[in-house]
Scaffold this active site. Sequence first.
Site, PDB file in Angstrom:
ATOM      1  N   LYS A 110     -11.963  -8.146   5.543  1.00 18.28           N
ATOM      2  CA  LYS A 110     -11.266  -7.391   6.794  1.00 18.28           C
ATOM      3  C   LYS A 110     -12.192  -6.033   7.024  1.00 18.28           C
ATOM      4  CE  LYS A 110      -7.363  -4.148   7.228  1.00 18.28           C
ATOM      5  NZ  LYS A 110      -6.230  -3.391   6.644  1.00 18.28           N
ATOM      6  N   ARG A 134      -2.938   2.812  12.694  1.00 14.45           N
ATOM      7  CA  ARG A 134      -2.648   4.186  11.994  1.00 14.45           C
ATOM      8  C   ARG A 134      -1.489   4.952  13.048  1.00 14.45           C
ATOM      9  NH1 ARG A 134      -8.369   5.960   9.045  1.00 14.45           N
ATOM     10  NH2 ARG A 134      -8.447   4.004   7.724  1.00 14.45           N
ATOM     11  N   CYS A 171      -4.038   5.998   0.127  1.00 17.58           N
ATOM     12  CA  CYS A 171      -3.337   4.788  -0.128  1.00 17.58           C
ATOM     13  C   CYS A 171      -3.110   4.888  -1.946  1.00 17.58           C
ATOM     14  CB  CYS A 171      -4.447   3.681  -0.115  1.00 17.58           C
ATOM     15  SG  CYS A 171      -5.157   3.665   1.444  1.00 17.58           S
ATOM     16  N   LYS A 173     -12.616  -5.380   1.663  1.00 19.25           N
ATOM     17  CA  LYS A 173     -11.920  -4.586   2.672  1.00 19.25           C
ATOM     18  C   LYS A 173     -12.792  -3.135   3.004  1.00 19.25           C
ATOM     19  CE  LYS A 173      -7.938  -1.764   4.117  1.00 19.25           C
ATOM     20  NZ  LYS A 173      -6.562  -1.208   4.045  1.00 19.25           N
ATOM     21  N   TYR A 183      -2.849  -9.860  15.461  1.00 19.31           N
ATOM     22  CA  TYR A 183      -1.659  -9.545  16.150  1.00 19.31           C
ATOM     23  C   TYR A 183      -1.516 -10.333  17.609  1.00 19.31           C
ATOM     24  CZ  TYR A 183      -2.433  -5.591  13.445  1.00 19.31           C
ATOM     25  OH  TYR A 183      -2.582  -4.818  12.181  1.00 19.31           O
ATOM     26  N   CYS A 238       0.947  -1.166   0.055  1.00 12.92           N
ATOM     27  CA  CYS A 238      -0.045  -0.054  -0.101  1.00 12.92           C
ATOM     28  C   CYS A 238       0.827   1.093   0.134  1.00 12.92           C
ATOM     29  CB  CYS A 238      -0.881  -0.065   1.088  1.00 12.92           C
ATOM     30  SG  CYS A 238      -2.257   1.261   1.093  1.00 12.92           S
ATOM     31  N   CYS A 274      -0.208   4.115   1.974  1.00 11.34           N
ATOM     32  CA  CYS A 274      -0.744   4.979   3.043  1.00 11.34           C
ATOM     33  C   CYS A 274       0.234   5.095   3.872  1.00 11.34           C
ATOM     34  CB  CYS A 274      -1.817   4.737   3.371  1.00 11.34           C
ATOM     35  SG  CYS A 274      -1.786   2.957   4.405  1.00 11.34           S
TER      36      CYS A 274
HETATM   37  C1  PBG Z   1      -3.457  -0.091   4.426  1.00 11.00           C
HETATM   38  C2  PBG Z   1      -3.863  -0.948   5.733  1.00 11.00           C
HETATM   39  C3  PBG Z   1      -4.331  -0.675   6.542  1.00 11.00           C
HETATM   40  C4  PBG Z   1      -4.547  -1.940   7.447  1.00 11.00           C
HETATM   41  C5  PBG Z   1      -3.934  -2.621   6.818  1.00 11.00           C
HETATM   42  N1  PBG Z   1      -3.327  -2.427   5.728  1.00 11.00           N
HETATM   43  C6  PBG Z   1      -5.200   0.705   7.245  1.00 11.00           C
HETATM   44  C7  PBG Z   1      -6.214   1.205   6.364  1.00 11.00           C
HETATM   45  O1  PBG Z   1      -6.866   0.724   5.559  1.00 11.00           O
HETATM   46  O2  PBG Z   1      -6.527   2.367   6.809  1.00 11.00           O
HETATM   47  C8  PBG Z   1      -5.312  -1.977   8.889  1.00 11.00           C
HETATM   48  C9  PBG Z   1      -4.782  -2.964   9.751  1.00 11.00           C
HETATM   49  C10 PBG Z   1      -5.411  -2.837  11.172  1.00 11.00           C
HETATM   50  O3  PBG Z   1      -5.959  -2.175  11.638  1.00 11.00           O
HETATM   51  O4  PBG Z   1      -4.748  -3.873  11.970  1.00 11.00           O
HETATM   52  N2  PBG Z   1      -2.671  -0.215   4.023  1.00 11.00           N
END
Ligand code: PBG
Length: 321
Positions: free
Chosen positions: A246, A204, A129, A194, A311, A119, A121
């Site tokens: 997700k 974040r 992203c 997602k 996690y 990604c 971001c």
């Molecule tokens: C974006 C990404 C995110 C997560 C994994 N990849 C954040 C988003 O989309 O804002 C979130 C993972 C998590 O909250 O554990 N690259």
Amino acid sequence: MKYPEVRMRRLRKSKNIEDLVAETTVTSSDLILPLFFDENISVDRPVSSMPGVVNHPLSGYEQVGNAIEESGVKSVMVFGTPKRKDICGTQASAPDGVSQRAIQGLKDNSHLVVIADLCMCEYTDHGHCGIVRNGVVDNDKTLLQYGKIAVSQAEAGADIIAPSGMMDGQVSAIRMALDDANFSDVSIMAYSAKYCSSFYGPFRDAVDSSFKGSRSTYQMQCGNSREAMREIALDIDEGADIIMVKPALPYMDIIREARNRFDNPIAAYQVSGEYAMIQAAAANGWIDGNRAMMESLVSIKRAGADMIITYFAENAARVLR
Ligand code: PBG
């Protein structure tokens, strides 16, 4: 037949009988541990909103890899925080970028399956992203970048590339880029369904995101289920090897529906906010943390997931031992 001939409690009489009739089990092979690497630090830095999770510096791969392998976990997913963020997220595809160095370090020092989150971001100063033009994320310009990032991660040794940006056509763009660069044996785990979720908050924090806005022009709205099936079908058509839903717990019906419809392996991502909620309640003594952890993981598998990005992976693997 019914009561009193039928007595459901017969098969609950002992732990061993319960084990015999268990329909769902979690093993450490099902678990994928997300790992954060930060180019700006030289010692582990705890993530305050995710008790037990740290950001790693770009060193000590052997130690990190050993501890994970020793727990029984076999797969990790790599995220990086770069030194420099810029408008185009250039560090995301740098050959010596943070995720590339971490991937290589882990591959050189362990037998772990290394999955690269793909990604922009973490690498853009605006936190979106992809490439932003006139205030919107430009889908097709972003795809070109994703292709480059995928190849750089494959060159670093990634076994699986996991695009999480929710751009249209990202799976085929990455598949073509990988194949053109002779990485036809590198798999794609697609973040297919997602959702635009508040449960990503602590993540974040972890990647030091500067993001203030909303990802609702590319991530899905929470009430839509049929749309998720379309997303998944498209990703499979574009060549996804593994599909993903997700977050996990609030979206178990999506996991189940995907399991009923598709034959690809399904990953579920138990995201940062899901982890944080369980840890926070456990820290307050409101729930038994280990039991809630295992119950959540078994439930995600029961919903239909084959593997879980969590996690809790290392902890759960130790409990399973
Ligand atoms: C974006 C990404 C995110 C997560 C994994 N990849 C954040 C988003 O989309 O804002 C979130 C993972 C998590 O909250 O554990 N690259």
